[in-house]
Design an enzyme around this catalytic site. Structure first.
Site, PDB file in Angstrom:
ATOM      1  N   ILE A  94      57.969 -16.423 -55.428  1.00 40.06           N
ATOM      2  CA  ILE A  94      56.589 -16.411 -55.927  1.00 40.06           C
ATOM      3  C   ILE A  94      55.971 -17.804 -55.833  1.00 40.06           C
ATOM      4  O   ILE A  94      54.798 -17.951 -55.490  1.00 40.06           O
ATOM      5  CB  ILE A  94      56.562 -15.933 -57.395  1.00 40.06           C
ATOM      6  CG1 ILE A  94      57.338 -14.628 -57.553  1.00 40.06           C
ATOM      7  CG2 ILE A  94      55.138 -15.770 -57.889  1.00 40.06           C
ATOM      8  CD1 ILE A  94      56.848 -13.510 -56.679  1.00 40.06           C
ATOM      9  N   GLU A  95      56.748 -18.834 -56.137  1.00 40.18           N
ATOM     10  CA  GLU A  95      56.209 -20.183 -56.211  1.00 40.18           C
ATOM     11  C   GLU A  95      55.894 -20.766 -54.836  1.00 40.18           C
ATOM     12  O   GLU A  95      54.834 -21.344 -54.627  1.00 40.18           O
ATOM     13  CB  GLU A  95      57.205 -21.102 -56.943  1.00 40.18           C
ATOM     14  CG  GLU A  95      57.273 -20.882 -58.446  1.00 40.18           C
ATOM     15  CD  GLU A  95      56.030 -21.390 -59.162  1.00 40.18           C
ATOM     16  OE1 GLU A  95      55.196 -22.047 -58.514  1.00 40.18           O
ATOM     17  OE2 GLU A  95      55.888 -21.112 -60.358  1.00 40.18           O
ATOM     18  N   SER A  96      56.835 -20.660 -53.907  1.00 36.36           N
ATOM     19  CA  SER A  96      56.703 -21.385 -52.639  1.00 36.36           C
ATOM     20  C   SER A  96      57.064 -20.568 -51.419  1.00 36.36           C
ATOM     21  O   SER A  96      57.000 -21.088 -50.303  1.00 36.36           O
ATOM     22  CB  SER A  96      57.612 -22.619 -52.680  1.00 36.36           C
ATOM     23  OG  SER A  96      58.978 -22.223 -52.825  1.00 36.36           O
ATOM     24  N   TYR A 118      51.504 -13.144 -62.598  1.00 39.37           N
ATOM     25  CA  TYR A 118      52.653 -13.956 -62.206  1.00 39.37           C
ATOM     26  C   TYR A 118      53.975 -13.221 -62.437  1.00 39.37           C
ATOM     27  O   TYR A 118      54.767 -13.023 -61.509  1.00 39.37           O
ATOM     28  CB  TYR A 118      52.619 -15.264 -62.997  1.00 39.37           C
ATOM     29  CG  TYR A 118      53.640 -16.296 -62.609  1.00 39.37           C
ATOM     30  CD1 TYR A 118      53.554 -16.968 -61.403  1.00 39.37           C
ATOM     31  CD2 TYR A 118      54.688 -16.621 -63.466  1.00 39.37           C
ATOM     32  CE1 TYR A 118      54.478 -17.934 -61.048  1.00 39.37           C
ATOM     33  CE2 TYR A 118      55.611 -17.592 -63.132  1.00 39.37           C
ATOM     34  CZ  TYR A 118      55.501 -18.246 -61.923  1.00 39.37           C
ATOM     35  OH  TYR A 118      56.422 -19.204 -61.583  1.00 39.37           O
TER      36      TYR A 118
END
Length: 677
Positions: free
Chosen positions: A120-122, A225
């Site tokens: 999800i982040e990168s 998120y």
């Protein structure tokens, strides 16, 4: 057994080096090599404890997070399943790092879903950068990363260090879980910031709602998120349900960690390990220059299959062949053209190597340059010079902005206060007490004190402690303006006179008795002071609760007036209907009007569970669906199960089977009968 032999041999190598020192001193290269072998053996012993079979199967056993915002999870599942190529690329990028991340998560007994967070982040891009300045696999901001040990120098960015950044991210997540006691909220705080989430929780509690993920008002990014992470979890858990085939990852280490004792060129390390520079940089992306500079908190990562080759070649390599760079520090401002002439480099090379834009180097600034055998006198020891340029001089500016967490609204009456007594003849201290500047502490501070004698009261059995107000308490409209009061309290730092009676010898004649009574008096006096402070605490806490309640009522009144004003200006919605606003979902609307999602869909002829802003829904008609049972049909989509459909339409899964000829399997495109509930 083989691992134990490796450790014994490594320790034996150190001992041999120590003994050999009697005849000749061991070189730093030899000592570092022995330490590297010992470290590699210990790391190897730890990393293989969980190695067997498929990494995905190991992760699936530890998935344990509950779903939040189920409807959003379903939406993200659909998007991810539709973007199959992107999902596969991200999984393939994760292969060098996934075992290490999953292994560290397992060691800390964290939910296995955390190992998927870089998805999800990168998207597992090691140098990914966000528009706001976050970077790396775990998307650390510079200040947060530095606070958790990720230094940034001219040559190195710890946020891109796979090993160090993973450790920092898991430490941060454990800290957030300790603050909020819930992994979904900890992840929300990781995305939004602990202070923002803490204030949102306080607002939720002020409205009388339980501070769970669904009730907290968040930005859209944070609201999606955790559901997005859970959608990835669900696909990894059962990829066939979504029409995907997950590329397998072996449940064993992809890389090994080594420790060097001196700087070395990246090209030299890659050559000694028998790998390409791009393969080296895949595991060691934190270095911005073509040189690896060892430090106590840095690890050299090499593919597990190449570690032994590197160890053998490094042992036989000449130290002078490992480094072709040095550091130049001018005593005065120097032009790059002059430095280029000394080192044989071009100006463009110097700029690119040191991320420079100007054409001069100011006095005292260190830059990386190529070695030049004709001008070695310009430079000094390589390791000492590299340490000068590879240092993070920025202070740790990270400060938690977490607010004091407020309890749920409490309507209980303030506690009754007791009036403690004090001995009659004891002197008193009039203390001026002010409320603390921290509105949440509730602890008054004594700012001045004066001892006064008290006249003997008519009734010598007891004397009341007196509290005299020096100024009125501040109004509720200024909730944190500190009031001032004068407290009369027993002084505990002065001797207390003891009473005497006619015909009885003075108690001072018996020193032991006098001492015992004086101690008793002092204890009583101290207890009286504690009672007074406790009373002040209770009064202050009651005042704060009253002021906070008043402020909450004022905010609610303001929100009510705002809604009324909007209602007067906005187009009127007929009774028994609802106009969709930003953030509305069918599930939220069904909960608000106590109807089922299936009834809403039937009453409003909604296709595909989609609603749009401004759409007017008939909620009264949906409520009437309960009294008249109507048939509702639903077309099965890819990824649907009987359980997910039952949850979505708020019906029992056994009823769905009964209405559809006791079916137990469904296929995409199949139409199911759903009876309105």
């Amino acid at each position: 057994m083989a691992k134990l032999k490796s450790i014994v041999l490594a320790v034996g190598g150190l001992s041999a080096l120590s003994c050999a020192a009697l005849s000749h001193a061991a070189t730093p290269n030899q000592t570092g090599m022995a330490m590297m072998r010992l470290n590699a053996a210990l790391t190897d012993q730890t990393d293989t404890r969980f190695a067997s079979g498929s990494l995905w199967n190991s992760l699936r056993k530890d998935f344990r997070m509950a779903e939040v915002n189920t409807e959003l999870v379903r939406r993200h599942e659909t998007k991810l399943a539709a973007g199959r190529a992107y999902f596969d690329r991200t999984i393939n990028r994760s292969k060098p790092y996934m075992y290490h991340i999953a292994h560290e998560v397992k060691k800390r007994n964290m939910p296995a879903e955390i190992a998927l967070l870089p998805f999800i982040e990168s998207a597992f891009v090691t140098k990914a950068k966000s528009p706001v300045g976050a970077s790396g696999l775990w998307q650390f901001m510079p200040a947060t990363g530095r606070h958790y040990g990720l230094e940034r120098t001219a040559l190195y960015d710890g946020r891109h260090d796979v090993y160090a950044a993973t450790d920092a991210a898991l430490n941060y997540l454990q800290y957030l879980h300790g603050l909020f006691g819930d992994w979904s909220l900890a992840l929300a705080a990781y995305n939004w910031g602990e202070g923002n989430l803490g204030r949102a929780i306080n607002r939720t509690r002020a409205q009388g709602l339980e501070p769970v993920y669904e009730n907290i008002r968040m930005p859209n990014e944070t609201r999606n998120y955790v559901p997005k992470l859970l959608a990835v979890r669900n696909i990894v858990s059962n990829p066939q349900m979504f029409g995907l085939n997950l590329s397998e990852i072996d449940n064993k280490p992809y890389f090994k960690t080594l420790t060097l004792d001196q700087p070395a060129d990246i090209s030299a390390i890659a050559r000694l390990a028998g790998i390409s520079e791009s393969e080296f940089l895949t595991l060691n992306p934190a270095f911005n220059a073509p040189v690896f500079i060892p430090k106590s908190n840095r690890k050299l990562l090499l593919p597990a299959t190449a570690a032994a080759t590197f160890e053998k070649n490094y042992r036989n390599a000449k130290p002078e062949t490992l480094l072709s760079w040095d550091v130049y520090t001018p005593f005065s401002s120097t032009s790059l053209s002059s430095i280029a002439a000394q080192t044989g480099m071009s100006v463009a090379e110097i700029k690119r190597l040191n991320s420079m834009s100007g054409n001069t180097v100011s006095a005292g600034r260190s830059i990386l340059v190529a070695k030049n055998s004709l001008n070695n006198s310009s430079f000094g020891s390589e390791s000492l010079n590299l340490a000068a340029i590879d240092s993070d001089n920025s202070p740790d500016t990270y400060r938690s902005n977490m607010p004091v967490m407020q309890p749920m609204p409490d309507n209980t009456a303030a506690l009754a206060s007791a009036r403690p007594a004090t001995p009659a003849a004891a002197p008193i201290t009039v203390a001026r007490i002010e409320a603390s500047g921290n509105p949440y502490s509730g602890r008054p501070q004594i700012v001045a004190a004066q001892t006064r004698p008290l006249p003997e009261p008519a009734n010598t059995a007891a004397a009341d402690i007196r509290i005299q107000a020096a100024q009125p308490v501040a109004a509720a409209t200024a909730p944190f303006e500190a009031p001032t009061a004068e407290l009369t309290a027993i002084a505990v730092n002065s001797p207390l006179p003891l009473p005497t009676q006619p015909g009885v010898a003075a108690e001072s004649d018996d020193p032991l008795l006098a001492l015992a009574q004086e101690s008793t008096m002092r204890i009583n006096a101290a207890e009286s002071v504690r009672n007074v402070i406790a009373q002040a605490d209770a009064d202050n806490a009651a005042r704060l609760r009253t002021e906070q309640a008043a402020a909450t009522r004022a905010k609610q009144q303001q929100r009510t007036e705002t809604r009324l004003a909007r209602a007067n200006t906005a187009p009127q919605t007929a009774a028994g209907s609802h106009r969709v606003v930003e953030g509305d979902t069918l599930f939220n609307i069904s909960q608000r009007y106590n109807v089922s999602v299936a009834d809403l869909i039937t009453a409003n002829n909604i296709t595909g569970n989609n609603i749009r802003r401004g759409q007017v829904l008939k909620v009264a008609a949906a409520a009437n669906q309960r009294s008249t049972v109507r048939n509702v049909s639903y077309t099965v989509r890819k990824g649907d199960t009987l359980n997910t459909i039952a949850n979505r339409f708020n019906v029992d899964v056994n009823d769905i089977r009964r209405w559809n000829r006791n079916t137990r399997t469904i296929t995409p495109g199949q139409r199911l009968k759903l009876i309105g509930s």
